[in-house]
Write an enzyme that holds these catalytic residues in place. Structure first.
Site, PDB file in Angstrom:
ATOM      1  NE  ARG A  86     -13.978  55.371  13.499  1.00  0.00           N
ATOM      2  CZ  ARG A  86     -12.207  55.357  14.052  1.00  0.00           C
ATOM      3  NH1 ARG A  86     -12.129  54.701  14.027  1.00  0.00           N
ATOM      4  NH2 ARG A  86     -12.429  56.465  14.671  1.00  0.00           N
ATOM      5  CG  HIS A 108     -13.102  53.125  17.842  1.00  0.00           C
ATOM      6  ND1 HIS A 108     -12.787  51.812  16.781  1.00  0.00           N
ATOM      7  CD2 HIS A 108     -12.944  52.065  19.164  1.00  0.00           C
ATOM      8  CE1 HIS A 108     -12.339  50.639  17.508  1.00  0.00           C
ATOM      9  NE2 HIS A 108     -12.894  50.101  18.850  1.00  0.00           N
ATOM     10  CE1 TYR A 162      -7.858  57.716  14.760  1.00  0.00           C
ATOM     11  CE2 TYR A 162      -8.127  57.567  17.113  1.00  0.00           C
ATOM     12  CZ  TYR A 162      -8.444  57.715  16.106  1.00  0.00           C
ATOM     13  OH  TYR A 162     -10.101  57.297  16.367  1.00  0.00           O
TER      14      TYR A 162
HETATM   15  C1  LIG Z   1      -9.618  41.024  20.665  1.00  0.00           C
HETATM   16  C2  LIG Z   1      -9.510  41.673  20.695  1.00  0.00           C
HETATM   17  N1  LIG Z   1      -8.132  43.016  21.332  1.00  0.00           N
HETATM   18  C3  LIG Z   1      -8.700  44.110  21.209  1.00  0.00           C
HETATM   19  C4  LIG Z   1      -9.431  44.085  21.424  1.00  0.00           C
HETATM   20  C5  LIG Z   1      -9.885  46.524  21.347  1.00  0.00           C
HETATM   21  N2  LIG Z   1     -10.449  46.949  20.258  1.00  0.00           N
HETATM   22  C6  LIG Z   1     -11.777  47.109  19.904  1.00  0.00           C
HETATM   23  S1  LIG Z   1     -11.835  47.173  18.967  1.00  0.00           S
HETATM   24  C7  LIG Z   1     -10.582  47.442  17.764  1.00  0.00           C
HETATM   25  C8  LIG Z   1     -10.573  47.427  16.179  1.00  0.00           C
HETATM   26  C9  LIG Z   1     -10.506  46.845  15.682  1.00  0.00           C
HETATM   27  O1  LIG Z   1     -10.410  47.443  14.852  1.00  0.00           O
HETATM   28  P1  LIG Z   1     -11.743  46.753  13.106  1.00  0.00           P
HETATM   29  O2  LIG Z   1     -11.122  45.309  12.993  1.00  0.00           O
HETATM   30  O3  LIG Z   1     -10.608  47.430  11.398  1.00  0.00           O
HETATM   31  O4  LIG Z   1     -13.045  46.988  13.390  1.00  0.00           O
HETATM   32  P2  LIG Z   1     -13.413  48.691  13.226  1.00  0.00           P
HETATM   33  O5  LIG Z   1     -13.067  49.253  15.168  1.00  0.00           O
HETATM   34  O6  LIG Z   1     -13.124  49.423  12.916  1.00  0.00           O
HETATM   35  O7  LIG Z   1     -15.228  48.364  12.967  1.00  0.00           O
HETATM   36  C10 LIG Z   1      -9.770  46.982  19.450  1.00  0.00           C
HETATM   37  C11 LIG Z   1      -8.187  47.071  19.104  1.00  0.00           C
HETATM   38  C12 LIG Z   1     -10.769  43.888  21.478  1.00  0.00           C
HETATM   39  N3  LIG Z   1     -11.874  44.408  21.420  1.00  0.00           N
HETATM   40  N4  LIG Z   1     -10.481  42.410  21.135  1.00  0.00           N
END
Ligand SMILES: Cc1ncc(C[n+]2csc(CCOP(=O)(O)OP(=O)(O)O)c2C)c(N)n1
Ligand SMILES: [Mg+2]
Length: 380
Positions: free
Chosen positions: A258, A262, A271
């Site tokens: 990425r 985020h 971080y």
């Molecule tokens: C069930 C849930 N827990 C927490 C969140 C908050 N949240 C949004 S994106 C994210 C991280 C996701 O990481 P990843 O699966 O690696 O996807 P990326 O954002 O890197 O594309 C979190 C914890 C959420 N949207 N849904």
């Protein structure tokens, strides 16, 4: 009693065809026509330019929080490119490039990020699920779609997207388990972009690869260079063919990065190290594919300007729609609102009139009202 090896075939393949130095493995090179390669590159460029524009629109208060794709275009497009219209695409929240390729109008995606209900509604003839914000919840839905297709004898494949962080969720494991047990036509595409907001991959899993998690569920798993669009295409093509032939699901782990924030609500400098980002910028999937196309005389000059014009047109169409009515957020979760939400709705209704402005007319914020995040209060 003997102690014997039950599963000697624990192997995980890694696939790379075009590396960041431009080296090409011609034996593995997919046999794509020139016009397909050009279409693939155009979709990646559109994804990148739209992404950059959307970040600017958010910074100007013209759309709400947005999760950029930057750096993941090869993972998304190499895989989505293998689907037919009748196949299903199940996104998470970062698949802008793939969604546009699948037929979401750009202005509709902008409407989604500006809080309009209709921005999340696929067209009736479109086999795509809308953006899913809750991490991994789309994966059991994808398996359900594949199960329905199998049950009805429909010739469709389902491709589901998620991140490395999603693999720590129960929904991921339940989806993989049922996909294996039912042997349904689904392809899981994990975009391992090394981070789940501020959580690095090494704190997400102790597995050496994400691909190997497939083996526990009795499905094939493969790791690919996710910044190599040719490798992603080749792996996805093989997985889609397998699913279509009735040979069950596959997990593809795309190792990518990425490059941006985020979401527009995040500051990654808190971080992660600049050197890490700089190292991955050297592996930019667009630069790599462009060099390949140039060598094959397939590169189109002026593509970025064309794409920018399409985006500008879509932004104009988007901004000619009336602002979203924030009260619609209370509409579709409960048949009857619980008392606390009823009170919140009433408070919000008192701040901003519920009736949307007529098309082309801004709805003014009443004096003293607090603007909401992502709400466009004045027309630009
Ligand atoms: C069930 C849930 N827990 C927490 C969140 C908050 N949240 C949004 S994106 C994210 C991280 C996701 O990481 P990843 O699966 O690696 O996807 P990326 O954002 O890197 O594309 C979190 C914890 C959420 N949207 N849904
Ligand atoms: Mg991630």
């Amino acid at each position: 009693m003997p102690r014997i090896t039950l599963e000697p075939r624990f192997q995980v393949e890694y696939l790379s065809i075009l590396d960041s130095d431009g080296n090409l493995d011609t034996a593995l090179e997919p046999k794509l026509a020139g016009e397909d390669l050009r279409a693939l590159y155009r979709a990646m460029v559109l994804g990148r330019r739209l992404d950059e524009r959307m970040v600017r629109l958010q910074r100007q208060g013209r759309i709400g929080t947005f999760a950029p794709t930057k750096g993941q275009e090869a993972s998304q497009m190499g895989s989505a490119f293998t689907l037919r219209r009748i196949d299903w695409m199940v996104p998470s929240f970062r698949e802008t490039a793939a969604m546009i390729w699948r037929g979401w109008p750009i202005e509709k995606l902008l409407l989604f990020f500006a809080g309009h209900l209709e921005g999340g509604q696929p067209a009736l003839d479109q086999h795509d699920l809308p953006i899913t914000i809750p991490v991994a919840t789309q994966l059991p839905h994808a398996v359900g779609l594949a199960y329905a297709a199998q049950y009805r004898g429909d010739d469709v494949v389902v491709m589901a997207y998620f991140g490395d962080g999603a693999t720590s969720e129960g929904d991921f494991h339940e989806a993989m388990n049922f996909a294996g047990v039912w042997h349904v036509p689904v392809v899981f595409v994990c975009q391992n972009n090394q981070w789940a907001i501020s959580v690095p991959l090494k704190k997400q899993t102790h597995s050496r690869t994400i691909a190997q998690k497939a083996l526990a569920y009795g499905l094939p798993g493969i790791q690919v260079d996710g910044n190599d669009v040719l490798a992603v295409y080749a792996a996805a093509h093989e997985a889609v063919d397998r699913a279509r032939a009735g040979d069950g699901p596959t997990l593809i782990e795309c190792v990518t990065y990425r490059l941006g924030v985020h979401t527009t609500a995040d500051d990654p400098t808190k971080y992660r190290a600049d050197e890490e980002v700089a190292m991955w910028e050297q592996k930019d999937p667009l630069t790599r594919f462009r060099t390949y196309l140039e060598k094959r005389n397939l590169f189109e000059a002026g593509l970025e300007q064309q794409v920018d014009e399409d985006i500008a047109e879509a932004v104009r169409r988007f901004e000619s729609a009336p602002p979203a009515d924030p009260l619609t957020m209370f509409d579709h979760v409960y048949a009857e609102l619980p008392p606390d939400l009823k009170a919140q709705r009433a408070e919000m209704a008192a701040q901003a009139p519920a009736a949307p402005a007529r098309p082309g007319e801004p709805r003014e914020t009443p004096p003293g009202a607090t603007p909401m995040r992502g709400q466009r209060l004045t027309r630009r």
